[in-house]
Write a protein that holds these residues in place. Sequence first.
Motif, PDB file in Angstrom:
ATOM      1  N   ALA A 290       1.394 -44.970  -0.903  1.00  0.00           N
ATOM      2  CA  ALA A 290       2.658 -44.434  -0.410  1.00  0.00           C
ATOM      3  C   ALA A 290       3.075 -43.246  -1.271  1.00  0.00           C
ATOM      4  CB  ALA A 290       3.724 -45.519  -0.452  1.00  0.00           C
ATOM      5  N   PRO A 291       3.714 -42.251  -0.663  1.00  0.00           N
ATOM      6  CA  PRO A 291       4.160 -41.094  -1.442  1.00  0.00           C
ATOM      7  C   PRO A 291       5.233 -41.491  -2.452  1.00  0.00           C
ATOM      8  CG  PRO A 291       4.932 -40.937   0.822  1.00  0.00           C
ATOM      9  CD  PRO A 291       4.029 -42.134   0.746  1.00  0.00           C
ATOM     10  N   LEU A 292       5.215 -40.827  -3.588  1.00  0.00           N
ATOM     11  CA  LEU A 292       6.179 -41.120  -4.646  1.00  0.00           C
ATOM     12  C   LEU A 292       7.603 -40.791  -4.200  1.00  0.00           C
ATOM     13  CD1 LEU A 292       6.584 -42.061  -7.531  1.00  0.00           C
ATOM     14  CD2 LEU A 292       6.100 -39.726  -8.286  1.00  0.00           C
ATOM     15  N   TYR A 293       7.771 -39.646  -3.569  1.00  0.00           N
ATOM     16  CA  TYR A 293       9.083 -39.239  -3.062  1.00  0.00           C
ATOM     17  C   TYR A 293       9.066 -39.376  -1.543  1.00  0.00           C
ATOM     18  CZ  TYR A 293       9.761 -37.344  -7.699  1.00  0.00           C
ATOM     19  OH  TYR A 293       9.883 -37.207  -9.052  1.00  0.00           O
ATOM     20  N   ASN A 294       9.534 -40.533  -1.069  1.00  0.00           N
ATOM     21  CA  ASN A 294       9.533 -40.778   0.366  1.00  0.00           C
ATOM     22  C   ASN A 294      10.957 -40.648   0.919  1.00  0.00           C
ATOM     23  OD1 ASN A 294      10.878 -43.360  -0.007  1.00  0.00           O
ATOM     24  ND2 ASN A 294       8.906 -44.124  -0.734  1.00  0.00           N
ATOM     25  N   THR A 295      11.086 -40.807   2.208  1.00  0.00           N
ATOM     26  CA  THR A 295      12.383 -40.651   2.868  1.00  0.00           C
ATOM     27  C   THR A 295      13.429 -41.604   2.317  1.00  0.00           C
ATOM     28  OG1 THR A 295      11.237 -39.939   4.868  1.00  0.00           O
ATOM     29  CG2 THR A 295      13.526 -40.604   5.132  1.00  0.00           C
ATOM     30  N   GLN A 296      13.033 -42.849   2.031  1.00  0.00           N
ATOM     31  CA  GLN A 296      13.993 -43.828   1.499  1.00  0.00           C
ATOM     32  C   GLN A 296      14.513 -43.395   0.132  1.00  0.00           C
ATOM     33  OE1 GLN A 296      11.315 -47.287   1.911  1.00  0.00           O
ATOM     34  NE2 GLN A 296      13.115 -48.307   2.794  1.00  0.00           N
ATOM     35  N   ILE A 297      13.618 -42.936  -0.735  1.00  0.00           N
ATOM     36  CA  ILE A 297      14.018 -42.481  -2.066  1.00  0.00           C
ATOM     37  C   ILE A 297      14.983 -41.302  -1.945  1.00  0.00           C
ATOM     38  CG2 ILE A 297      13.184 -41.327  -4.169  1.00  0.00           C
ATOM     39  CD1 ILE A 297      12.350 -44.185  -4.263  1.00  0.00           C
ATOM     40  N   LEU A 298      14.635 -40.342  -1.118  1.00  0.00           N
ATOM     41  CA  LEU A 298      15.475 -39.156  -0.971  1.00  0.00           C
ATOM     42  C   LEU A 298      16.828 -39.484  -0.345  1.00  0.00           C
ATOM     43  CD1 LEU A 298      12.726 -36.611   0.097  1.00  0.00           C
ATOM     44  CD2 LEU A 298      13.715 -36.956  -2.184  1.00  0.00           C
ATOM     45  N   ARG A 299      16.854 -40.432   0.590  1.00  0.00           N
ATOM     46  CA  ARG A 299      18.121 -40.859   1.191  1.00  0.00           C
ATOM     47  C   ARG A 299      19.015 -41.510   0.142  1.00  0.00           C
ATOM     48  NH1 ARG A 299      19.645 -45.552   2.530  1.00  0.00           N
ATOM     49  NH2 ARG A 299      17.569 -46.439   2.718  1.00  0.00           N
ATOM     50  N   LEU A 300      18.445 -42.419  -0.642  1.00  0.00           N
ATOM     51  CA  LEU A 300      19.219 -43.067  -1.702  1.00  0.00           C
ATOM     52  C   LEU A 300      19.727 -42.063  -2.725  1.00  0.00           C
ATOM     53  CD1 LEU A 300      17.170 -46.318  -2.366  1.00  0.00           C
ATOM     54  CD2 LEU A 300      19.548 -46.196  -1.605  1.00  0.00           C
ATOM     55  N   ALA A 301      18.890 -41.096  -3.072  1.00  0.00           N
ATOM     56  CA  ALA A 301      19.272 -40.085  -4.053  1.00  0.00           C
ATOM     57  C   ALA A 301      20.489 -39.289  -3.581  1.00  0.00           C
ATOM     58  CB  ALA A 301      18.098 -39.151  -4.329  1.00  0.00           C
TER      59      ALA A 301
ATOM     60  N   GLY B 166      15.489 -41.188 -10.446  1.00  0.00           N
ATOM     61  CA  GLY B 166      16.633 -41.643 -11.233  1.00  0.00           C
ATOM     62  C   GLY B 166      17.889 -41.747 -10.386  1.00  0.00           C
ATOM     63  N   GLN B 167      18.071 -40.790  -9.484  1.00  0.00           N
ATOM     64  CA  GLN B 167      19.218 -40.824  -8.580  1.00  0.00           C
ATOM     65  C   GLN B 167      19.132 -42.026  -7.639  1.00  0.00           C
ATOM     66  OE1 GLN B 167      19.904 -37.085  -6.528  1.00  0.00           O
ATOM     67  NE2 GLN B 167      19.198 -35.958  -8.322  1.00  0.00           N
ATOM     68  N   ALA B 168      17.946 -42.288  -7.103  1.00  0.00           N
ATOM     69  CA  ALA B 168      17.768 -43.421  -6.193  1.00  0.00           C
ATOM     70  C   ALA B 168      18.017 -44.737  -6.916  1.00  0.00           C
ATOM     71  CB  ALA B 168      16.367 -43.403  -5.588  1.00  0.00           C
ATOM     72  N   SER B 169      17.553 -44.843  -8.144  1.00  0.00           N
ATOM     73  CA  SER B 169      17.778 -46.057  -8.927  1.00  0.00           C
ATOM     74  C   SER B 169      19.273 -46.243  -9.203  1.00  0.00           C
ATOM     75  CB  SER B 169      16.988 -45.991 -10.239  1.00  0.00           C
ATOM     76  OG  SER B 169      17.152 -47.168 -10.970  1.00  0.00           O
ATOM     77  N   ALA B 170      19.963 -45.158  -9.558  1.00  0.00           N
ATOM     78  CA  ALA B 170      21.414 -45.223  -9.779  1.00  0.00           C
ATOM     79  C   ALA B 170      22.130 -45.640  -8.502  1.00  0.00           C
ATOM     80  CB  ALA B 170      21.926 -43.875 -10.269  1.00  0.00           C
ATOM     81  N   SER B 171      21.643 -45.165  -7.369  1.00  0.00           N
ATOM     82  CA  SER B 171      22.231 -45.529  -6.084  1.00  0.00           C
ATOM     83  C   SER B 171      22.097 -47.026  -5.819  1.00  0.00           C
ATOM     84  CB  SER B 171      21.559 -44.723  -4.971  1.00  0.00           C
ATOM     85  OG  SER B 171      22.170 -44.959  -3.734  1.00  0.00           O
TER      86      SER B 171
END
Length: 141
Positions: free
Chosen positions: A3-14, A66-71
């Motif tokens: 799976a890509p490291l920066y996927n749609t879910q990660i970017l949405r959460l960020a 980091g942004q996605a994790s904070a989210s």
Amino acid sequence: MNAPLYNTQILRLAAEIPFHERLADPAASVEKRSPVCGSRITVDIELDADGRVAAVGMLVRACALGQASASLMGAHVVGRSAEELAAARDQLTAWLAGERDAPPDWPGMEIFAPALAHRGRHASIRLAFEAAAEAAAEARR
């Protein structure tokens, strides 16, 4: 793990970080920084009479992971105890280090599975949980 490291879910959460403003007068405030990438997260905490998170504020200057994790941390932190935050932090650290097979007992953390092979990204993913756990412990004292 393809799976890509920066996927749609990660970017949405960020893009959807809750509590993205600092608290005016927090019981505790902790800043954590990743020396690898320079990501920086500050977490402010207020606890209720039972020692559970009543209010949180964050300043997030981090990469998308980091942004996605904070989210994810912010979305589920209210009502948690200092012990629960410390357990989540420790489980996340162990999972990223390969010392635990399952993701932490925190909603949504499985989205970071593609990052397991990217050790240089682990510190950024841990920042929000490290800061929240430390702030909650400090606020309790």
